[in-house]
Design a protein around this motif. Sequence first.
Motif, short mmCIF file in Angstrom:
data_model
loop_
_atom_site.label_atom_id
_atom_site.label_comp_id
_atom_site.label_asym_id
_atom_site.label_seq_id
_atom_site.Cartn_x
_atom_site.Cartn_y
_atom_site.Cartn_z
N VAL A 68 45.21 10.97 17.68
CA VAL A 68 44.57 11.37 18.93
C VAL A 68 43.08 11.02 18.91
N TYR A 69 42.40 11.26 17.79
CA TYR A 69 40.99 10.91 17.70
C TYR A 69 40.79 9.41 17.87
N GLN A 70 41.71 8.62 17.32
CA GLN A 70 41.57 7.16 17.40
C GLN A 70 41.89 6.65 18.80
N GLY A 71 42.91 7.20 19.45
CA GLY A 71 43.36 6.66 20.73
C GLY A 71 42.61 7.18 21.94
N ALA A 72 42.10 8.40 21.88
CA ALA A 72 41.43 8.98 23.04
C ALA A 72 40.11 8.27 23.31
N PRO A 73 39.61 8.31 24.56
CA PRO A 73 38.26 7.81 24.82
C PRO A 73 37.27 8.53 23.91
N THR A 74 36.33 7.81 23.33
CA THR A 74 35.46 8.40 22.31
C THR A 74 34.68 9.62 22.81
N PRO A 75 34.17 9.66 24.06
CA PRO A 75 33.52 10.89 24.51
C PRO A 75 34.46 12.10 24.50
N VAL A 76 35.74 11.87 24.83
CA VAL A 76 36.73 12.96 24.81
C VAL A 76 37.01 13.37 23.36
N ARG B 293 42.40 -0.49 25.21
CA ARG B 293 43.45 -0.08 24.27
C ARG B 293 44.29 1.05 24.88
N ARG B 294 44.78 0.79 26.08
CA ARG B 294 45.42 1.86 26.84
C ARG B 294 46.75 2.29 26.24
N LEU B 295 47.48 1.39 25.62
CA LEU B 295 48.74 1.79 24.98
C LEU B 295 48.46 2.77 23.85
N LEU B 296 47.41 2.49 23.07
CA LEU B 296 47.02 3.40 21.99
C LEU B 296 46.62 4.76 22.56
N SER B 297 45.90 4.73 23.68
CA SER B 297 45.44 5.96 24.31
C SER B 297 46.62 6.77 24.84
N GLN B 298 47.57 6.09 25.49
CA GLN B 298 48.72 6.80 26.04
C GLN B 298 49.64 7.32 24.93
N GLU B 299 49.76 6.56 23.86
CA GLU B 299 50.54 7.04 22.71
C GLU B 299 49.90 8.30 22.12
N SER C 126 44.34 23.23 27.14
CA SER C 126 45.12 22.17 26.48
C SER C 126 45.61 21.12 27.47
N LEU C 127 46.12 21.54 28.62
CA LEU C 127 46.71 20.57 29.56
C LEU C 127 45.69 19.53 30.05
N PRO C 128 44.45 19.92 30.41
CA PRO C 128 43.47 18.87 30.75
C PRO C 128 43.18 17.93 29.59
N LEU C 129 43.18 18.45 28.35
CA LEU C 129 42.90 17.57 27.22
C LEU C 129 44.00 16.54 27.03
N TYR C 130 45.25 16.94 27.24
CA TYR C 130 46.35 15.97 27.14
C TYR C 130 46.13 14.82 28.10
N LEU C 131 45.70 15.13 29.33
CA LEU C 131 45.46 14.08 30.32
C LEU C 131 44.24 13.23 29.96
N LEU C 132 43.17 13.87 29.55
CA LEU C 132 41.94 13.14 29.22
C LEU C 132 42.17 12.14 28.09
N CYS C 133 43.04 12.49 27.14
CA CYS C 133 43.30 11.58 26.02
C CYS C 133 43.97 10.29 26.46
N ALA C 134 44.63 10.29 27.61
CA ALA C 134 45.38 9.11 28.07
C ALA C 134 44.58 8.19 28.95
N LEU C 135 43.29 8.48 29.18
CA LEU C 135 42.53 7.77 30.21
C LEU C 135 41.53 6.76 29.66
N ALA C 136 41.72 6.26 28.45
CA ALA C 136 40.79 5.27 27.90
C ALA C 136 40.83 3.97 28.71
N ARG C 137 39.67 3.38 28.91
CA ARG C 137 39.60 2.11 29.67
C ARG C 137 40.25 0.97 28.91
#
Length: 517
Positions: free
Chosen positions: A267-275, A178-184, A165-176
């Motif tokens: 989370v699906y919308q904000g995370a980088p699509t590969p993640v 729409r970064r505010l959406l990704s971090q949210e 879970s902890l790596p997934l939380y980080l990966l979700c915040a790393l979108a190139r």
Amino acid sequence: MTELKLPSIDYAAISPILIMLGTALLGVLVEALVPRRWRHVVQLTLALLAVLAALTMVVLSADERIITAGQALAIDGPTLFLQGAILVLAAMALLLIGDRSVERGGAFVAQAAVTAESADDRRQAEGRNGLTEVYPLTTFAIGGMLIFVAANDLLTMFIALEVFSLPLYLLCALARRRRLLSQEAAMKYFLLGAYASAFFLFGVALIYGFTSGIPGRTAGVDFATIHAAVGESPASPVLLFAGMALLAIGLLFKAAAAPFHVWTPDVYQGAPTPVTGFMAACTKVAAFGALLRVFQVAFADANWDFTPVLGAVAVLTMLVGAVLAVTQTDIKRLLAYSSIANAGYLLVGVLAPSRDGLAGTMFYLVAYGFSVLAAFAVVTLVRDEDGEATHLSRWAGLGRRSPFFAALFTFILLAFAGIPLTSGFTSKFAIFGPALEGGQAWLVIAGVLTSMVLAFPYLRVVVMMWLSEPGESTPTVTVPGGLTAAALTIGVLATLVLGVAPAPLLDLATGAAEFVR
């Protein structure tokens, strides 16, 4: 002075786990020691080789049926089947994560510490190479998932839950972009995930209390002790029911089942699509692997007590996913609600009390994983100058502008809808058949009705792509690089083959559908 006896460990049986965790640690060293210009190639190659090596060890261990590491890990048919599924789907996800031709520099931010929406952030979004730390994070998550489906006691399961879970939380915040959406999205996932983990841990404490006082046994949270306690414990059954409920909350959160699904669309919308694709495929396999083991091994003798409750959760999940999918205007949020509805269908398989039900559930997890990764591969290709164009209105007329990729996406959506000759049809049949035989007709009826509702948003997208005129805002479809093309090809071919000739995988799942107790 008592002699300390170390538990026996079958290192060959747990080698897939050791390979992935060892590679993750090696990936951390690569970040420190390898020059930046080489890191992407080295990390991607290392991760893919590790997945291939781990998958090879899973295949070589196909006949293993043991409990090892001090009763902490069970290596049996379901463990090996689900570990193999996680590794195959993770390889596809790594291909999407590693592609840097669709988005210049990759889908990930170049420097995570840069303030979102600042001038520096806009500069890094224009093509600086993305973070390579995503590879050790992904391999840590894969290793945690492999432990999660093999865990034979609740504490090991909790540790594995945190490891992936902890790596997934980080990966979700790393979108190139729409970064505010990704971090949210990452913050919501982290906070709600922390609550779910706390519920799970509190449930472990209550179950430990329930197992105390059994004649001839010490209290514990391994599944054999819990199974014995269900029939023999003199403790109050309130501890059992409360513990089961709290454990279920933690597991159903990861499975994206209602009413614990609220994180999923954001989370699906904000995370980088590969993640997002990685989570939609691999996390679902891991979550349902754990649910199957907990409720069909540890609490098997309490099925009269939990079946009505989990059945109600399954129906609610199907309804929420199907009805809210109709209202969505973003393709990633639509796929999120589709994922929620599919979690409801999978719960029907969890409650089918037979070997065929277990085999059908495992088959469904594999078939859905291939399809959903292919769907997100197409989503990465539909782009404009601001990145991915995920609003549904932007997909109008896409069939005329790029008929090949529109046809592929149409095929995937038809598979989600359960149309014959696709894996979606055979997987639903594999789950609903055993449930009907097991007396769960009410769940099958709910599944069929919600499938009909869920077909509407899929067909709406198909109609929009093919029967609408392309407008000025209709984006182009980027020509995929080799890695994305490979992932998309594998996903589409698997969706077709598992719909036309599902027997080999179904036979494999049936042969593996027996837990070691």
